[in-house]
Every structure is written in C-alpha cells, then in structure tokens.
Motif scaffolding. Structure first.
Motif, PDB file in Angstrom:
ATOM      1  N   ALA A 162      -3.586  15.244  -0.463  1.00 34.80           N
ATOM      2  CA  ALA A 162      -3.705  15.244   1.000  1.00 34.80           C
ATOM      3  C   ALA A 162      -2.433  14.790   1.696  1.00 34.80           C
ATOM      4  N   GLY A 163      -1.307  15.310   1.246  1.00 36.08           N
ATOM      5  CA  GLY A 163      -0.050  15.035   1.924  1.00 36.08           C
ATOM      6  C   GLY A 163       0.701  13.821   1.415  1.00 36.08           C
ATOM      7  N   ALA A 164       0.143  13.088   0.485  1.00 35.32           N
ATOM      8  CA  ALA A 164       0.840  11.919  -0.080  1.00 35.32           C
ATOM      9  C   ALA A 164       1.697  12.376  -1.250  1.00 35.32           C
ATOM     10  N   TYR A 165       2.773  13.095  -0.922  1.00 30.61           N
ATOM     11  CA  TYR A 165       3.527  13.820  -1.945  1.00 30.61           C
ATOM     12  C   TYR A 165       4.815  13.132  -2.375  1.00 30.61           C
ATOM     13  N   GLY A 166       5.162  12.005  -1.774  1.00 31.10           N
ATOM     14  CA  GLY A 166       6.436  11.377  -2.093  1.00 31.10           C
ATOM     15  C   GLY A 166       6.585  11.046  -3.565  1.00 31.10           C
ATOM     16  N   GLY A 167       5.511  10.607  -4.209  1.00 29.46           N
ATOM     17  CA  GLY A 167       5.579  10.301  -5.638  1.00 29.46           C
ATOM     18  C   GLY A 167       5.783  11.536  -6.483  1.00 29.46           C
ATOM     19  N   VAL A 168       5.228  12.668  -6.028  1.00 28.97           N
ATOM     20  CA  VAL A 168       5.429  13.940  -6.738  1.00 28.97           C
ATOM     21  C   VAL A 168       6.911  14.305  -6.729  1.00 28.97           C
ATOM     22  N   TYR A 169       7.561  14.098  -5.590  1.00 27.01           N
ATOM     23  CA  TYR A 169       8.971  14.476  -5.450  1.00 27.01           C
ATOM     24  C   TYR A 169       9.863  13.716  -6.422  1.00 27.01           C
ATOM     25  N   ARG A 170       9.422  12.526  -6.860  1.00 26.72           N
ATOM     26  CA  ARG A 170      10.223  11.761  -7.810  1.00 26.72           C
ATOM     27  C   ARG A 170      10.418  12.495  -9.132  1.00 26.72           C
ATOM     28  N   GLU A 199       2.986   9.926  -8.110  1.00 26.01           N
ATOM     29  CA  GLU A 199       3.793  10.143  -9.310  1.00 26.01           C
ATOM     30  C   GLU A 199       2.912  10.167 -10.560  1.00 26.01           C
ATOM     31  N   LYS A 200       1.930   9.315 -10.605  1.00 26.15           N
ATOM     32  CA  LYS A 200       1.020   9.297 -11.753  1.00 26.15           C
ATOM     33  C   LYS A 200       0.234  10.602 -11.846  1.00 26.15           C
ATOM     34  N   VAL A 220       0.838  -1.198   0.000  1.00 32.30           N
ATOM     35  CA  VAL A 220       0.000   0.000   0.000  1.00 32.30           C
ATOM     36  C   VAL A 220       0.876   1.252   0.000  1.00 32.30           C
ATOM     37  N   MET A 221       1.917   1.266   0.821  1.00 32.12           N
ATOM     38  CA  MET A 221       2.834   2.411   0.822  1.00 32.12           C
ATOM     39  C   MET A 221       3.405   2.662  -0.573  1.00 32.12           C
ATOM     40  N   ASN A 222       3.861   1.607  -1.209  1.00 32.84           N
ATOM     41  CA  ASN A 222       4.458   1.760  -2.538  1.00 32.84           C
ATOM     42  C   ASN A 222       3.439   2.273  -3.553  1.00 32.84           C
ATOM     43  N   ARG A 223       2.216   1.781  -3.459  1.00 34.19           N
ATOM     44  CA  ARG A 223       1.185   2.230  -4.403  1.00 34.19           C
ATOM     45  C   ARG A 223       0.785   3.681  -4.148  1.00 34.19           C
ATOM     46  N   VAL A 224       0.818   4.119  -2.900  1.00 34.23           N
ATOM     47  CA  VAL A 224       0.557   5.528  -2.609  1.00 34.23           C
ATOM     48  C   VAL A 224       1.606   6.404  -3.294  1.00 34.23           C
TER      49      VAL A 224
END
Length: 748
Positions: free
Chosen positions: A336-344, A253-254, A244-248
């Motif tokens: 809502a704060g799930a920004y780690g994929g954006v940072y990629r 990123e998508k 789930v973490m990885n998919r978030v």
C-alpha cells in the motif's frame, strides 16, 4: 573515468551516503521499542496523512489533469529523503520526490538553507522529475531545530512553457526548445510565498491562472500534511514516530526479500521500439532493460538502448521510476505505497547518454505520453519473464506490460469570449489491462501505474472546453491483444470543435506499428491511432437529428497523420477520432479455449469471421483448422536441421505458455512438443523454428503505409519445431539480432 551523476551535466543519482553540511541538524533518534498498538496507530496515521494529502490536492486543484485524472502524487519521506509512504496515484513519481529531496539536501542546505516553513519547487528532469510539467513542491518538517522528515507532492501542470501549448514539445531537438527546467529553488521561506519567484515560474505558462491555482494547491496541501505529522510527533514523541517510520522501511525490505527468495538467480531482458524521435522523423528506436537477480537483490541496466536523440528521451528519474512502478505493482502491491524498503534491494546501473538515461541538454518534455509509458510497458514485460521462472505463489503476481504510449489528444485555442484554453484529454485513463498467466485482461481496467486515475465524464469536458463529443465506445477484439488469454479491451472516441471557428491539435498519438509485444507467444497489442477529417457534414446533419457515429462513413478529406507530427489545424467542419488500445494477451492464440472465444462472440466483443481468422474457432472442426494453421506456420518457418525431444520419462516444468525446462538438467524445452531448445544457460530461441515476416503483412490490424516506421518493422515468431505452437515473439527492426532474454542460474 568515473561518471559524475550530479543533476547538472547528467542525471542526479545519489550516493549511498549523502554529503549534507553539518550546519543542517538531522533528527535520527528512534525509540528502541514501540508497543504493537501504538505502532499500528502511528503507521495508519502516517498512511492516512498521505492519503488526505492527495485528497486535498484533488479538491483544491482546478486543472482536469489533476482534479479528475489524478496526475499527481504525495509522499512522506525520512529526513534524508527515503520514501516512507506513497499514495495510490501516479506511481512512476515514486522516486521523483525522493531524488529531488536528496539533491536539495546536498546542494541547498548551506545556501539558501533549509529551515522551518520552507518549501522548494523544482521541475528539472535532470534532478528528479520525469518531465517539466511534473513539478515538485517539497516541504521539510522540523522538530525543534532538527529536520525530522519531508512531505512533498508532484503534479502535472497544464502548461509550463516551451514551443508547443501543453508543453509536450515534439519538435524539440534539445532542452533549449523544451519548457524551462528549474532546479530546486526556495519558493516558500518561513511560511511566506516569495512572489518574485512565483511570478518567474508563472511567466512561462500560457495558462498562468490555472498553474497559479494548482501551485498554491500544492503548497496548501503540504502545509496540511506537515501539520498532521507535527501533531503526531507532539502526541507520541519524535523518537517513537521515527521508530515507526524506520520499521515501515524495514518491513518493506523484508517483504521483497522473502519474495525474491522464491525467484531463482538469473537474468532477464526485454526490448521495445518507439518511432519518430521528432516531427518529420520516420525512424524506429530501441529501448532495452535487463534485470539480474542475485540473492535478495535486483540489478537493473539499460544496455542495448539507443543513444539519446530528438525528443523521445527521458532522464534517470524517469527510467528508475518506471521500473520501480512496475516492480512494486507486481511484487509488493499489498504494501500500500510503503515501498521505500523495496527500493533498498534495487540497484540501477544506467548507461548515460541513452534514450532512457539522457545527458543534458537532451529534450525530454514529451516523455509523459511516450517514453515513460514505453519504459513502464518494457519493465512490466521483463518483470513478467523473471516471475515466470519463480515458484507458483510468486509467479502468479505477474501483471504484464502496460500500454506503451499514453493515447490521447492535447488541443488548444480560444473560447468564444477570447480566453485561451488547452484541453488535455486524458480519457485514456479508461485503459485496458493485459492478460496474465491466470486469465484474460480487464476490459477498460485502467492502468496499474495509476490506480486512482479516472477518465472524465464527457459532460465535464464539454463544459470545460469548446468541443462536442460524438461517441466513446469499446474497441473490438481482433488480432491485436489476442492470446490464450486475451488482453483487456480499450476504446475509441470522436469529437468536433463546438461554438468556435476551430482549434489546433498539439499532441496526439498515431502509431504505424504496435509497440507492446504479446507475452509468451501472444499477439502484439494495439497500435494507437489519431485520425482527422476536414470539410465534414457532421454539424449539418444535426438539423435532421442525425448524430455521426462512424468516422469511415463520414464525408470529408482525411490527411495523412504522422507519429509525432506538427500542430494540426482543425476548422469548425473538422472531426477527429482517436483510439486507446487493447492490452496484450498471454500465450498462443491457437491455444485459447474455443468456448471463451464463443463467449466473446456472443458478447459482441469479436465477430465470427475474426474469431476464425485469429483463433481458428469455427462452427465446424476447430481442432482440424488449428492443426492446419500450426502446420502452415512450420511450413513457412526456418526449422532447425536437427530436432531432439525430451524422453517421455523426463520431468518437464512449464514456465509460461509453451516454454518449459527439463528438471534434470535445466535445459529449455517446449511444453507440448517436448523439443529440446537449448541447454541451461543457453538461448532457447536457438532451438526454435523461426518465422519472420513484415509485421504489416501479418494481420489487418497491423497495416500501415509505406514510408512510415512500421513498414520496416518485422515480426519474428519463435515456434516449437515439433508442433508449431508459438513460444515467444519479437517486434524488431529488420536485421536486429534475437534477444537472449532468459538465463536461469548464476551468471558467474
């Protein structure tokens, strides 16, 4: 020669692949599939664990800056420190914890080791915090003997040492006059606090009791969050939760990939100036950010920023955090704060040794009220330019620049019983949001970079500190913040010492020129001010039932105040007043709907005289007044010798305000006058009429005295050479070249 980003000689920037000792076992296994219901249950459980982490901090902390203002941030990261969830609190802390955790993995895993029940503490800006008062507590979460993830928090402490109470050391010339900066050290080992190291950290503070309680709150909140993650793993298995973490991360990123697909490739730049590098200085210093978009990626640099100097520096952690806060608030707030994929998809290429990416031993402690806000405002402006070139559904997401400083007052002294106090007044959380392409800004709308931030109730502050507040009211809307859509309104606040013989003002903001430039032709925002009078009759008037509500009408001696001055002593007969700021507008003020101006007059937000001066709205023929104003602009400007206009049958697409492009060839044109400004790839400013004047001479709101930095600052307006409409503007040092700030298309 390759640059070493090690967190010692200069800032820490982790490589794509971390160097982690094999002795530390990492949990990486993830389930191949998770059913939709289980996925949502776990995703929301992680999100709510992080929110509860923040609520625990708020309830356990004792300092108003955390308890009330919400100057903190919890997060959950993967085993290697990639962000999974961030809270709705201070957003430029977004990557501070991630950077610190990655540094710990690379530098502490062997010695002293990372084990269950441990927690590391750091306030080192060269590793990951924006400045020393922002202290990170990071806790690894294990499953068996494998490191599964991290929970962590960062919060602002009231005082962590240094030469000035409150730890904003304006007079620091290097970090050795700043508060101590501690690289990550293991404060909690196997679930037990190491008292020797805790006492070492507390020994630096003027308020050790407050800092102690807030530090213990941070430790306790981590234990709570870690326990909830462990319970989730026990219920659903480590492999399922990790999936789930990885998919978030993948979903974030998508999302950014889909939105960047609606932005053309190109390059956008913006530049802001800050004044006074230290006490007694009257210089102006440039910060610049350029964003290049190629495919689904953004490349960010700070070329054009002045070399590091004085105390107005920040390290890479602050620079990257400021940009990411503005980017996610604009483009991906719905995550809502799930920004780690954006940072990629964001890649930084900073120039070391600059104001926004300083090398050791530059002083950085005042960055929390100066440089960080400068960079957030700067980032908001450059992102707005980029989004103006996007397709409409993405262009509308632009939110514009924030306040370029955190206006307020840090004062200190002794309570009547002799105990010390440091009053960190964060009432500027009231804020004011800038205008957007769609409408006016929000009056008293807070700040986009700290959604949950709140200002204090006056009675709370009077209970905490020996002060009496006289008024807190709205700023009028004048030239500052004017535009086709005006910026949101800020406020002004005044007070006096109470029950004590006096106190000292340690940190305050008094600007000699506004820093935030109006968006696409709007006026600049406000300059923040701090004013002080000695020998007032405020207290004596109380006997007759009179409360002072007008600083200018109050008797007393008003000394000159500098942008970053020394400690100001305030006796029992002193009165102070400080302002927040109006947000910047969007578009030329002479294009504002007259009925909107009249509505502001009716609401008491603006006077009729000011409406006529700023917007050209009068009881008579407003159109004629505005036509005269536009003609006056062109008469005073330097107009190109030759002006070409686009044919009537040419298709024009407006980017923002008066700036448009001709669809046939991508040439820049003005929207109303259809003047051809530059070919595709050229600088549209080259084809504008240019009106340049000292900024202090343009409007009463921007006046300053000779000798201050603002006296030498000029206002450069770029006008349609046909109509006189303002296309854009710059606030610059005299002689600085025009910025080539928008390039649409490939740079190859």
């Amino acid at each position: 020669m390759a640059i070493t980003w090690d967190g010692v000689a200069r800032s820490y920037i982790p490589a794509d692949e971390l160097t982690i000792p094999e002795s530390l076992r990492l949990h990486t296994a993830a389930a191949e599939a998770v059913d939709p219901v289980t996925f949502e249950v776990i995703r929301y459980s992680l999100l709510n664990t992080n929110l509860e982490h923040g609520q625990t901090l708020q309830r356990l902390c004792v300092s108003p800056v955390t308890m009330i203002t919400r100057d903190f941030q919890p997060s959950i990261t993967t085993e290697t420190g990639d962000l999974v969830f961030l809270g709705p609190y201070l957003q430029y802390f977004s990557n501070a914890q991630s950077l610190t955790i990655k540094w710990i993995l690379e530098n502490r895993a062997d010695d002293p080791g990372i084990e269950p029940g441990d927690m590391y503490v750091s306030n080192d800006p060269y590793v990951g915090t924006p400045h020393q008062p922002d202290t990170i507590v990071a806790a690894p979460v294990f499953v068996g003997d494998e490191l599964f993830c991290w929970v962590s928090n960062v919060l602002h402490h009231a005082d962590v040492g240094g030469s000035v109470m409150g730890s904003f050391c304006m007079d620091a010339t290097d970090i050795f006059a700043d508060p101590p900066a501690f690289p990550p050290f293991k404060l909690v080992s196997g679930g037990h606090v190491r008292k020797d190291l805790e006492q070492m950290f507390l020994r630096q503070s003027r308020l050790p009791t407050n800092v102690h309680m807030d530090l213990r709150a941070a430790i306790s909140a981590n234990f709570v969050a870690a326990g909830k993650v462990t319970a989730l793993v026990e219920r659903y298995s480590a492999e399922v939760v990790k999936a789930v973490m990885n998919r978030v991360l993948d979903a974030g990123e998508k999302t950014i990939d889909e939105r960047l697909a609606k932005v053309p490739d190109g390059q956008w730049s913006h530049r802001l100036y800050q004044e006074a590098a230290h006490t007694g200085d009257a210089g102006a210093y440039a910060y610049q950010i350029t964003v290049r978009k190629e495919g689904g990626h953004l490349y960010v640099d700070n070329a054009g920023t002045d070399p590091q100097t004085g105390s107005i520096n920040v390290t890479y952690a602050g620079f990257s955090g400021a940009f990411l806060a503005a980017l996610t608030a604009s483009l991906t707030a719905d995550l809502a704060g799930a920004y780690g994929g954006v940072y990629r998809r964001v890649h930084f290429d900073p120039t070391p040794g600059t104001l926004s990416c300083a090398d050791f031993p530059a002083a950085v402690s005042p960055s929390g009220i100066y440089t960080m806000e400068t960079l957030i405002s700067l980032s908001g402006s450059v992102i707005s330019k980029m989004l103006a070139c996007a397709e409409p559904e993405v262009a509308r997401l632009a939110i514009g620049p924030a306040h370029p400083s955190f206006y307020g007052l840090i004062a200190g002294g002794m309570h009547p019983d002799g105990t010390p106090f440091i009053a960190t007044n964060a009432d500027n959380m009231i804020g004011a949001l800038s205008a957007s392409p769609a409408g006016d800004g929000v009056d008293f709308g807070g700040h986009f970079w700290i959604p949950e931030g709140t200002a204090s109730n006056i009675e709370e502050l009077e209970l905490l500190w020996p002060m009496l507040f006289l008024y807190r009211r709205a700023l009028p809307t004048g030239a500052d913040g004017a535009g086709k859509f005006r910026g949101g309104r800020g406020f002004v606040e005044a007070g006096i010492p109470w029950t004590v013989p006096g106190m000292a003002a340690a940190a305050y903001v008094d600007e000699s020129f506004p820093k935030a430039v109006g968006t696409f032709g709007a006026n600049p925002g406000s300059a923040g001010h701090f004013r002080l009078k000695h020998g007032t009759d405020v207290v004596s008037k109380f006997a007759s039932g009179e409360v002072t509500l007008d600083f200018d009408a109050t008797a007393g001696l008003e000394p000159p105040v500098e942008a970053k001055g020394p400690l100001l002593m305030m006796g029992a007969d002193a009165m102070w007043e400080w302002t927040g700021g109006n947000g910047v507008g969007f578009g030329d003020p002479l294009a504002r709907d007259p009925e909107q101006v009249r509505a502001d007059i009716a609401a008491g937000a603006i006077s009729a005289d000011t409406a006529a001066r700023v917007y050209g709205v009068v009881d008579g023929d407003t159109a004629a007044v505005r036509a005269d104003r536009l003609a006056e602009r062109l008469a005073a400007a330097v107009v190109p010798a030759e002006i070409q206009t686009a044919p009537a049958d040419a298709t024009i697409r407006v980017l923002a305000g008066e700036l448009a492009i001709r669809e046939e060839d991508g040439a820049f044109v003005s929207a109303t006058g259809r003047a051809v400004l530059a070919p595709a790839g050229g600088n549209y400013k080259d084809g504008c009429a240019v009106l340049e004047r000292p900024l202090h001479s343009t409007e009463p709101e921007y006046r300053t005295r000779e000798g201050r930095a603002g006296w030498e600052i000029v206002y450069r307006e770029y006008l349609c050479p046909v109509t006189g409409r303002r296309i854009d503007s710059e606030i610059v040092r005299s002689g600085d070249p025009a910025l080539h700030d928008i390039v649409i298309g490939s740079l190859a």
